[in-house]
Design a protein around this motif. Structure first.
Motif, short mmCIF file in Angstrom:
data_model
loop_
_atom_site.label_atom_id
_atom_site.label_comp_id
_atom_site.label_asym_id
_atom_site.label_seq_id
_atom_site.Cartn_x
_atom_site.Cartn_y
_atom_site.Cartn_z
N GLN A 1 1.03 -1.74 -0.01
CA GLN A 1 -0.04 -0.11 -0.04
C GLN A 1 1.04 1.10 0.14
OE1 GLN A 1 -3.86 0.09 1.15
NE2 GLN A 1 -3.82 2.36 1.80
N PRO B 1 -19.92 -6.35 -4.48
CA PRO B 1 -18.97 -5.10 -5.29
C PRO B 1 -19.43 -4.46 -6.07
CG PRO B 1 -17.80 -7.59 -5.48
CD PRO B 1 -19.33 -7.57 -6.02
N GLN C 1 -18.92 -0.26 -3.06
CA GLN C 1 -17.43 -0.40 -3.76
C GLN C 1 -16.59 0.06 -2.95
OE1 GLN C 1 -18.48 2.54 -7.10
NE2 GLN C 1 -19.30 0.79 -8.16
N ASP D 1 -12.97 -1.11 -1.51
CA ASP D 1 -11.20 -2.09 -2.30
C ASP D 1 -11.17 -2.83 -1.32
OD1 ASP D 1 -9.96 -2.67 -2.92
OD2 ASP D 1 -8.31 -1.26 -3.49
N THR E 1 -8.62 -4.24 -0.57
CA THR E 1 -7.27 -4.63 -0.81
C THR E 1 -6.48 -3.56 -0.01
OG1 THR E 1 -6.54 -4.10 -2.46
CG2 THR E 1 -6.66 -6.37 -2.19
N LYS E 2 -8.05 -2.20 0.49
CA LYS E 2 -7.54 -1.21 0.98
C LYS E 2 -6.88 -1.09 2.45
CE LYS E 2 -7.94 3.23 1.93
NZ LYS E 2 -6.90 4.02 1.47
N ARG F 1 -8.67 -3.42 6.89
CA ARG F 1 -9.45 -4.32 5.56
C ARG F 1 -10.92 -4.68 5.86
NH1 ARG F 1 -4.50 -7.95 3.72
NH2 ARG F 1 -4.97 -8.39 5.68
N ALA G 1 -16.54 -6.36 2.29
CA ALA G 1 -15.78 -6.92 0.83
C ALA G 1 -15.01 -7.49 0.48
CB ALA G 1 -15.28 -4.83 0.18
N ASN G 2 -14.27 -8.09 1.42
CA ASN G 2 -13.10 -9.17 1.58
C ASN G 2 -14.76 -10.33 1.09
OD1 ASN G 2 -10.52 -8.62 1.44
ND2 ASN G 2 -10.45 -7.43 2.99
N GLN H 1 -15.41 -10.18 -2.17
CA GLN H 1 -14.47 -10.19 -3.25
C GLN H 1 -13.53 -12.34 -3.08
OE1 GLN H 1 -13.38 -8.33 -6.09
NE2 GLN H 1 -11.90 -10.25 -6.18
#
Lengths: 573, 317, 335
Positions: free
Chosen positions: A418, B50, B54, B56, B58-59, B94, B98-99, B102
Motif C-alpha cells: 500500500q 462489489p 464499492q 476496495d 485490499t485497501k 480491511r 468487501a473481502n 471478493q
C-alpha cells in the motif's frame, strides 16, 4: 550494648529479607518435581554437530555444555572452565595464534567418569573429520590443531592470527561430547550411532531417559552435576511440534506447560493469550533484523537462466532516489506495532546489536510519503503515461515482492504494498512455503538465494557477539550464481570495493573498539548504498508460566542455558 | 419412413415434456427450492455485491482496524462499530464485507470449476474402467498411483513446472486460477472414480442392461442412456462433498505459495487467518464459515431435489 | 475369484515398484532441501558438505536402487533378526532419516500407536455413527431425523478441522479446563486412572476426525439406499410378504453397500497416513505429523518410506474392495 543489638538486628533483618526470598528457591536437587517445556518445532536429534537446527541445539544444551558461553547480556562467561582466556590473563598468545583453556577440576560426566581435556580434543577431531559433514564446522574454522597439554588443559592453535579466538568450544552450538561414548562414531559412521545421537552423555544438569524423535524428550536430573543443589527440577518433559499458537496457549491459557519457545505471533494474539493469566511473555533482543533485500541484479523473467538475477544492474533499484524514497515511505513504528509489539523495535541498521556496533548514522522512525514522492519527482522518475505508476530509466516501476509464508510477513507485505502504491510504485506480492524459500534447492525458482524477484523479506542474525563472519555476507564474491549452484550468502548481490576493503581490514584488527567502528562503517555502506532496507529489530519472544522462576532469556546462546537455575516459585499453582 | 418420422416427433415431444416434469417435480421439493434460493442469493452477493458496495477489499486503513460488525452494538454498547464497515474490519483495517464478496468470487469460481473438473475426470475414468473390462486394470492401477502420491510434493512440482509459463501466457491472476483449479481437480477425482466404477460393475450385470445389450445398443448410448443415470446419486454426493473440499483446499494451497497472492482474500483464507483471533473476533471465522457451509448445504439440497426429480420412478408420486 | 485375487496380487508387485519409482522421481523433482531448515547462520559451504554426508552427491538412480535394496532386503532382515534373534542383517545400513539420522522404521513404529488409537478410533466411531444415520435417513427420507442428519453432517463436513480443532480446545481446554489441549504421547495406559487420562486426551481429536468421516459415509450410504429402495426387487420382496426389516436390512442394505465399501476401503489406508491437520492441532504426533515434518524438511528416505507403505495399503485395500464387490453382488465377475 542495646545500640549494638539494635544495629545487629537491623543488619540481620535487612540481610535476612532477601535470604528468606532466596530460600524459596534454594535447596536440594530435584525438590521442585517436573518442569514441562514446549517447542513448536520438534527436536529431531540431540547431537548439534549433526544438525544445526535451533530446536536441536537448544534441546541438547540441557545435556551437553561448552567450555564457555554467552550470558543473557551477551558477555562471555566461563562455564566448564575457571576463566575465559584472554591476552591479558595469558590464555591467548600475544601473536593471537593460540588459545589455552584450563578446565575446572572435578567436573564429572553424567555417568560418573571425569571430564578431561581428551574429551575436548575428541570433540574437535569429531567435528573436523572431513567425512562427517559437521553442521558446526564454522566454529572450528581456521583451527590447525587442538592439543591436550595435560588432563585439564587444552590448547587450540590457529593457522593465522585470530583476533576473535572464541569459536571452538564456545556457545551452545559447540558443546563437548564424551570421547568414550562417541569413539566409534567418527567420520562417515557418525549418523549411524542412533543411541549416542539420541542420548548423549553430558555434563549438563539433565540426563536423557527417553528420546522420541520429532516428538518428546524425557529427562531426569543429572546425579553427578557439579552443583549439588541444582537443578531444582527432578525431571523434564520436553514436547515438540505443533504451532506457536498452541504452544503459547498451553503456557499462558491452559497452564499445561511451563515454558514455550519463540512465539512468533502477532502482538494482539499474544495479548489475548496473556489474559489467560497463567503465564508471562518475555522478550530479548539479539542482532535479528527483519529486512527487505533489494536485488542489485536484473530479475527479468525474459533473461536466460544464466543471466537472470546474475547480471546487473537492476533497471531502477540501484538508483539512490528509489531506494531512499522506498525506505522513507515505510512506517516502521506501525510495522512494529502490527507485527511484533514488545518483541520488535524500529531499526535503520543491518546490525543493531550488540550496542557497540549499532550505528547511529540514520534515522527512519517517521514515515514521509510526501518527501518520498518529492525525491522521486526530483530524480525525474515520474508517471509519464498516466497509469498511476512511475517510470524510471524507461521501464514501469513495477516490482515483485516475495517472502516466506507467515501471518506477520503477509501483513507486512500488504502494508508495504500500500505504501509503495502511494509513492507510485506498483508491487506484486508472492509468498512461498518456508521450506522451499529457505531451502537451497538449485532446481527451484523460489529460493531466497535465487532471488527471482525485485525485493524479498526475511530475517537474519548471527551467533555470539562478533559480527565478522556475518559482515562477510556483503562481500562481492559471496553472491549466489549458477556457477556456485546458487550457493552464497550475499543475497542482494551487493558489491562495493570500499566494503570489501573494510572487511579485509576487520579480519586483521584485534582491538574491540576498532572492530566495532569498522562494523558500523560497513553497516552504513550496506544501508546507504541500497543493499537492503532494514525494517524491524526483532526480539525473541518466549513465555513462561508465572510459577516458574530463575528464567533469564538469552538471545546470544541457547535459551535454555541456565535451566539448572530454574525453580518453582509457588505462585499460581 | 413416415413411421420413423412419427417416432422422432413423439420422442421430441416426450423429451420436452420430460424436462418440464423434472422441473415440476423439482419445484415441489421444498429443500431444493430453499437451496436454490440461498445459492442464487450467495452468488448474487458475490457477483453483484462489489458493484453496490464499492470498497476496495485490499485497501488498508490502519486507523479503523478491528472494527466489530454493526450488530455487535445490540448487546455491547461499547463495541467499536461503524456504519462505513457494516461487517467490521480486520486487524489491518480491511473491510470484511468487501473481502467476503471478493473472496467469495474466487472461492466459488475455484470451488465450482475444480469440483466439476474432478467429478468429470472421476466419472469418466470410473465409467470407462467399470464398463470396458480391458481398460479396468490399467485405469485402476493409475488411480492407485494417484492415490498414493504425496499431495504436497506433487503440488510443489506442479508449481515449479507450470507457474511461470502459465503466468506468462495468461497473466498472473488467470494463470494462478488455472493452476489452482487443475491442482485441486487432478488430486481429488480418484474417490469418485472408484465409486462410479464399483456401481457400474454391479449395474452392468442387471437385467435391463443385458436386455439393452441384446438388442444391440452401442456402447456410447449404453453408457449415457442406461448406466450414467443409474450412478447419478453417488456422483451428486461426490460433487457436493467435492465442492466443500475444493473451497477449503484452495486456502491450504495459498500457504504453499501455490495459491493466489497473499493479498487476495478467499473464504478459506479469511477463515484460516482468523482462527488465532477467533475468541475476540468470532465474526471473522463465523462469517466465512457460514458462507462456505451455506453454499455446500444449498448444493446438497439442490442435489437431493435433482436426484428425486430425475428419477422417473419417484416422479409424480 | 481366487484366481482373480492371486493374479491381482502378482500384478501389484510391478505396480508397486512403478509407484515407488514415480514417488521417488516426484520427490527428486520437488523443490526442497534437507538443509532448508538449518539456520541461515550456517554458511553454504558447510551445508554443501552436510548434503554430501547425506549421500545427496550420488545420482538419483543409485539412491533409488539403494532405497529399494534397503527396503526389500535389509529391513526385513532386521525384522527377522528382531523376532528370532538371528543375525542376517549383519550390521547392514538401514534406511536412515535425513533429519534424525535414525532408522525410519523405528520412528514409524514409535508413531503407529498414537495414529491407530486416535485416527483409527475416530474412523471406527465415524463409521459406526454414519451407517445407522445413512440407513435411517434413507428409509425415512425427509423426516425430521433425515433433515437434522443432513444439516449436521453437511455443516460438519464443510467446516475444516483447522477451525473445529481450535474451537474445541478453546471451549473444553481454555474455558472449561476439562480436557488437555496437548496430547501426551508418553502416557502408558496400565490402570484405570491412566485409561481415563488417555480417554480424555483422545476425545477432541477423535470427535473432530469422526465428524468428517461420518459426514462422508452417511451421505453415500443414504444416496445408495435411496437408489435401491426404489428398485423393483424391493417391491417384489414386499409383495411376497417378506418382513420389512428383512427387506431393508438384508436385501436393500447389501445392494447399497458397494459405494460405501469403496469409501471405507479408501479410508482405511488413510488411517495409516494419519490426519495431518488434526494431529498438528492436538499435538498427537502420529504418522501424519511425522510425514508433514519430513516433507517440510525434504527428508526423502522418510517421506519415501511412509508414502510407499501407504501405497501398499492402498493397493491392498482396493483389492479387498474389489473382492468384496463380488461377495456383495455375485453377478460381478472379473474374469
Amino acid at each position: 550494648m542495646k545500640v549494638k543489638t539494635a544495629l545487629l538486628g537491623a543488619i540481620a533483618s535487612t540481610a535476612l529479607a532477601p535470604m528468606v526470598l532466596a530460600d524459596a528457591h534454594e535447596g536440594e536437587r530435584g525438590r521442585d518435581g517436573e518442569v514441562k517445556i514446549i517447542y513448536w518445532q520438534a527436536p529431531s536429534i540431540l547431537n548439534p554437530f549433526l544438525s544445526g537446527g535451533t530446536k536441536d541445539v537448544e534441546s541438547a544444551s540441557m545435556i551437553i555444555e561448552p567450555l564457555a558461553r554467552y550470558n543473557s547480556s551477551g558477555e562471555l562467561t566461563p562455564w566448564l572452565v575457571d576463566e575465559v582466556p584472554t591476552v591479558a590473563n595469558g590464555g591467548v598468545s600475544e601473536d593471537l595464534m593460540s588459545i589455552t583453556w584450563k578446565i575446572t577440576p572435578g567436573i564429572l560426566w553424567s555417568d560418573g567418569t571425569p571430564f578431561t581435556s581428551a574429551d575436548v580434543k575428541f570433540t574437535a577431531d569429531y567435528c573436523m573429520n572431513p567425512d562427517m559433514g559437521c553442521a558446526q564446522l564454522t566454529k572450528f574454522e581456521g583451527v590447525s590443531s587442538v592439543e591436550a597439554l595435560d588432563d585439564l588443559t587444552v590448547k587450540v592453535t590457529f593457522d593465522k592470527p585470530t583476533p576473535f579466538p572464541y569459536g571452538p568450544f564456545v556457545g551452545g552450538e559447540s558443546p563437548i561430547i564424551q570421547a568414550a561414548q562417541f569413539a566409534d562414531c567418527t567420520g562417515a559412521k557418525a549418523p549411524e550411532c542412533t543411541d549416542q545421537n539420541f542420548g548423549p552423555i553430558g555434563t549438563g544438569p539433565f540426563v536423557v531417559t527417553e528420546f522420541r524423535t520429532n516428538d518428546v524428550i524425557q529427562m531426569v536430573a543429572n546425579e553427578n552435576y557439579r552443583d549439588p543443589n541444582k537443578p531444582a527440577f527432578a525431571s523434564v518433559t520436553f514436547k515438540g511440534g505443533g504451532d506457536a499458537t498452541a504452544a503459547g496457549r498451553a503456557v499462558m491459557e491452559t497452564g499445561e506447560f511451563d515454558y514455550a519457545w519463540n512465539l512468533q505471533l502477532a502482538p494482539d494474539v499474544i495479548a489475548q493469550m496473556q489474559e489467560g493469566g497463567l503465564g508471562t511473555p518475555i522478550a530479548g533482543f539479539g542482532p535479528l533484523v527483519e529486512r527487505i533485500m533489494l536485488n542489485q541484479t536484473n530479475p527479468d523473467p525474459s533473461l536466460s537462466a544464466d543471466d537472470r538475477s546474475v547480471v546487473g544492474p537492476h533497471p531502477f533499484l540501484g538508483e539512490e532516489a528509489v531506494y531512499k524514497a522506498m525506505s522513507m515511505a515505510i512506517d516502521r513504528p506501525l510495522l512494529v506495532e502490527v507485527g511484533y509489539g514488545q518483541a520488535g523495535k524500529v531499526t535503520c541498521n543491518w546490525i543493531p546489536a550488540p550496542a557497540a556496533v549499532n550505528s547511529d548514522t540514520f534515522t527512519c522512525d517517521v514515515q514521509d510519503i510526501a518527501g518520498a514522492n518529492a525525491m522521486l519527482d526530483a530524480a525525474g522518475f515520474v508517471d509519464t503515461n498516466g497509469d498511476g505508476v512511475r517510470e524510471a530509466n524507461g521501464v514501469e516501476m513495477k516490482m515483485l515482492y516475495q517472502t516466506s509464508t507467515n501471518a506477520v510477513r503477509q501483513d507486512f507485505q500488504a502494508l508495504i504494498k500500500q505504501w509503495m502504491s502511494e509513492i507510485g510504485i506498483e508491487v506484486e506480492l508472492r509468498n512461498i512455503d518456508a521450506s522451499v524459500f529457505f531451502g537451497g534447492d538449485p532446481g527451484s525458482p523460489d529460493t531466497f538465494q535465487k532471488f527471482y524477484a525485485d525485493m524479498e523479506m526475511y530475517a537474519n542474525t548471527f551467533n555470539g557477539t562478533d559480527p565478522q563472519a556475518y559482515l562477510a555476507n556483503g562481500l562481492c564474491d559471496k553472491a549466489p550464481s549458477p556457477a556456485t549452484q546458487w550457493q552464497g550468502e550475499n543475497i542482494s548481490r551487493f558489491c562495493s570495493e570500499e566494503y570489501d576493503a573494510l572487511h579485509a581490514q576487520l579480519t586483521g584488527t584485534a582491538n574491540a573498539d576498532e572492530r566495532a567502528s569498522l562494523a558500523r562503517q560497513m553497516n552504513d555502506i550496506m544501508v546507504s548504498e541500497g543493499g537492503m532496507i532494514p525494517l524491524v529489530h526483532r526480539g525473541r519472544l518466549s513465555a513462561h508460566a508465572n510459577s516458574l522462576g530463575g528464567i533469564e532469556l538469552n538471545v546470544w546462546d541457547s535459551e535454555l542455558w541456565n535451566v539448572a537455575d530454574w525453580y518453582r516459585t509457588g505462585d499460581n499453582r | 419412413m413416415t413411421d420413423q418420422a412419427t417416432v422422432d416427433r413423439i420422442e421430441n415431444s416426450v423429451s420436452r415434456s420430460q424436462w418440464w416434469d423434472v422441473w415440476d417435480q423439482f419445484k415441489s421439493h421444498k429443500g431444493a427450492m430453499a437451496g436454490l434460493f440461498f445459492l442464487v442469493s450467495i452468488t448474487l452477493f458475490v457477483v453483484i455485491g462489489p458493484w453496490l458496495w464499492q470498497v476496495d477489499p485490499t485497501k488498508l486503513d490502519i486507523r479503523s482496524k478491528d472494527i466489530r460488525p454493526i450488530y455487535t452494538a445490540l448487546w455491547n454498547g461499547d463495541a467499536k462499530v461503524s456504519w462505513s464497515h457494516p461487517l467490521g474490519t480486520d486487524n489491518l483495517g480491511r473491510d470484511i464485507m468487501a473481502n467476503l464478496m471478493q473472496g467469495g468470487r474466487i472461492s466459488l469460481a475455484v470451488g465450482w470449476t475444480a469440483m466439476i473438473l474432478a467429478v468429470f475426470l472421476g466419472t469418466t475414468v470410473g465409467v470407462l474402467a467399470g464398463y470396458f473390462r480391458r481398460l479396468d486394470g490399467i485405469l485402476m492401477r493409475f488411480t492407485d498411483l494417484m492415490l498414493a502420491l504425496p499431495l504436497l510434493p506433487l503440488l510443489l512440482v506442479m508449481m515449479l513446472l507450470f507457474r511461470d509459463s502459465l503466468r506468462a501466457a495468461l497473466g498472473p491472476e488467470q494463470g494462478i486460477f488455472v493452476l489452482v483449479v487443475v491442482g485441486i481437480g487432478i488430486t481429488s477425482w480418484m474417490q469418485t472414480a472408484r465409486i462410479v466404477r464399483g456401481d457400474i460393475l454391479a449395474i452392468k450385470e442387471r437385467e435391463f442392461v443385458l436386455a439393452a445389450r441384446s438388442i444391440g445398443t452401442p456402447s456410447g448410448k449404453m453408457i449415457t442412456r442406461h448406466l450414467l443415470p443409474n450412478v447419478l446419486s453417488p456422483i451428486m454426493v461426490s460433487a457436493t462433498l467435492g465442492l466443500a473440499t475444493a473451497i477449503i483446499t484452495e486456502s491450504a494451497l495459498s500457504f504453499l505459495g501455490l495459491g493466489f497472492p497473499p493479498d487476495f482474500a478467499t473464504w478459506g483464507k479469511i477463515l484460516n487467518d482468523s482462527v488465532p483471533r477467533m475468541v475476540n473476533f468470532p465474526e471473522r471465522v463465523i462469517l466465512p464459515g457460514m458462507m462456505i457451509s451455506l453454499t455446500v448445504l444449498s448444493v446438497n439440497y439442490i442435489g437431493d431435489g435433482l436426484r428425486d426429480a430425475l428419477d422417473p420412478r419417484l416422479r409424480g408420486r | 475369484m481366487l484366481t482373480f485375487t492371486i493374479r491381482r496380487l502378482l500384478l501389484s508387485i510391478p505396480t508397486l515398484l512403478f509407484i515407488a519409482l514415480v514417488i521417488f522421481l516426484l520427490l527428486e523433482l520437488a523443490p526442497g532441501d534437507p538443509m532448508g531448515q538449518m539456520p541461515l547462520t550456517i554458511p553454504d559451504e558447510v551445508k554443501q558438505k552436510m548434503r554430501e554426508a547425506l549421500g545427496l552427491g550420488e545420482p538419483w538412480y543409485t539412491r533409488f536402487s539403494l532405497w529399494l535394496y534397503q527396503f526389500f532386503i535389509v529391513e526385513p532382515q532386521y525384522w527377522i533378526d528382531g523376532i528370532f534373534g538371528t543375525n542376517f542383517a549383519d550390521g547392514a545400513q538401514r534406511i536412515i532419516s535425513f533429519q534424525s539420522r535414525s532408522p525410519v522404521f523405528d520412528t514409524i513404529a514409535e508413531r503407529i500407536p498414537q495414529t491407530l488409537w486416535v485416527v483409527g478410533m475416530s474412523y471406527i466411531v465415524g463409521v459406526l455413527i454414519a451407517l445407522p444415520i445413512g440407513i435411517i435417513s434413507a428409509y425415512k427420507q425427509y423426516s425430521v431425523f433425515d433433515q437434522c442428519g443432513t444439516f449436521v453432517t453437511m455443516i460438519g463436513f464443510s467446516i475444516p478441522p483447522f477451525f473445529t480443532g481450535p474451537l474445541l480446545i478453546f471451549i473444553f481446554s481454555v474455558q472449561l479446563g476439562w480436557l488437555p489441549s496437548i496430547y501426551d504421547t508418553t502416557l502408558v495406559v496400565d490402570d484405570w486412572e491412566s485409561f481415563k487420562q488417555q480417554f480424555k486426551q483422545m476425545i477432541m481429536p477423535v470427535m473432530v476426525l469422526a465428524l468428517q468421516t461420518t459426514a462422508q459415509i452417511a451421505r453415500y450410504m443414504r444416496a445408495s439406499m435411496l437408489d435401491n429402495l426404489g428398485q423393483d426387487y424391493v417391491r417384489t420382496a414386499r409383495a411376497k410378504g417378506m418382513k420389512e426389516s428383512v427387506v431393508v436390512m438384508k436385501h436393500v442394505l447389501r445392494n447399497s453397500m458397494i459405494p460405501v465399501v469403496t469409501v471405507i476401503a479408501l479410508g482405511i489406508p488413510a488411517i495409516f497416513g494419519g490426519a495431518i491437520i488434526t494431529e498438528q492441532v492436538f499435538k498427537v504426533n502420529g504418522i501424519g505429523q511425522l510425514l508433514i515434518i519430513a516433507i517440510q524438511g525434504s527428508d526423502i528416505p522418510m517421506v519415501m518410506t511412509i508414502t510407499f507403505l501407504f501405497a501398499v495399503l492402498i493397493v491392498l485395500f482396493n483389492l479387498i474392495a474389489d473382492v468384496l464387490y463380488g461377495v456383495l453382488d455375485p453377478r460381478i465377475r472379473y474374469d
